[in-house]
Design a protein around this motif. Structure first.
Motif: not given
Lengths: 175, 175
Positions: A138-140, A143-150, A169-172, B143-155
């Motif tokens: 959930l933590a990962v 963070i990933a989803a929020t970064e992408g969303a922004v 995310l709130t539901r999760l 889309i948002a979560a995947t974009e963020g996830a790819v960025a995090l994994s790369r970093a």
DNA sequence: GTCTATACGAAGATAGAC
DNA sequence: GTCTATCTTCGTATAGAC
């Protein structure tokens, strides 16, 4: 000056964060750049990353002891406020460095920050009784989803992406 | 050459995608840059965005008619393969442009691409009988979560973030 | 510590020959 | 269409005075 670098990174990315821009935005004296940052721009970027990291950690830590849903809500608030204050023109400084990636050490630094954020979030979730594997996942995801969303909201100049992700995310966090 | 620009954007970001780098990576003739791209670097970046966009759309469209979980799985495959092939050194070219954002038109272009992707994903979900509001929310989140996830994994040079996010998204698509 | 001036290199862009 | 050469701009970094 570091403060200004964080702001510029979030708005213009690494290449937009030149010394000229930083000085213009902060009014800092030109002659003292290499006095305070002997390592030049690289050192300034590292300092900016540390500052951005600290802020995220402090905000999260302030919710220790509360339910996962509250922790997530506060984390989302942090980014929602950034979008609102900047009228959708600012993103995450750490992500900006990650994507620009001129330097392996800068990329590592950004990666460490993301990892540290995830460690803290997972710890906060676990403190509320959540099982560790789920807390980490959930933590990962948060963070990933929020970064992408922004990033998406900034690109589309609309808060719609962020709001959809925040709802999910709130539901999760509640289940 | 556009192909090379997409690759370089994903690895080095906008500032790393200089003409010199593009030429070195592709072997394209130096003298013909401004013959094919009168608009210079900006035009090359727009072309690269279009190519990256097309590829995502084509991959998604190929799953039309299948269950949401299959659509999501195929979308995740696309990015997992990128991470694997590049040994965690490549990210998303569209996100790279979004974050660099030297130009408002480029940012708008990137935003339009994300929106188009979300439109298509939501349409694919709705075709499988999912209610439209939920289809849209899930599409944007994927889309948002995947974009963020790819960025995090790369970093972090680790596929852990991506795998956690993929697991969560897969679950979301099934319920 | 902060200033001014300047060296140095990189990158985008242009000109004209072939 | 592609080449070579060159111009300009900009950004990092340094030197030396105050």
């Amino acid at each position: 000056m570091v403060e200004g670098a964080v702001r510029l990174l979030a708005i213009s990315g690494v290449e937009g964060t030149s010394f000229a821009e930083v000085l213009a935005a902060t009014g800092a004296p030109r002659g003292s750049i290499y006095h305070h940052f002997p390592g030049g721009k690289t050192e300034l970027l590292h300092a900016a990353l540390d500052l951005a990291s600290e802020r995220g950690l402090a905000t999260m830590e302030a919710t220790r002891g509360q339910a996962p849903a509250v922790v997530v809500a506060r984390f989302l608030d942090l980014w929602r406020e950034l979008l609102n204050r900047s009228r959708l023109s600012a993103g995450c400084a750490v992500l900006a460095v990650t994507v620009a990636a001129g330097d392996h050490e800068l990329l590592d630094h950004a990666g460490t920050i993301f990892r540290t954020w995830a460690d803290l979030l997972a710890d906060l979730f676990a403190t509320s009784g959540m099982k560790k594997p789920r807390a980490r996942e959930l933590a990962v995801t948060v963070i990933a989803a929020t970064e992408g969303a922004v990033a998406l909201s900034r690109a589309q100049r609309s808060r719609e992406p962020f709001d959809h992700v925040a709802a999910t995310l709130t539901r999760l966090a509640k289940t």
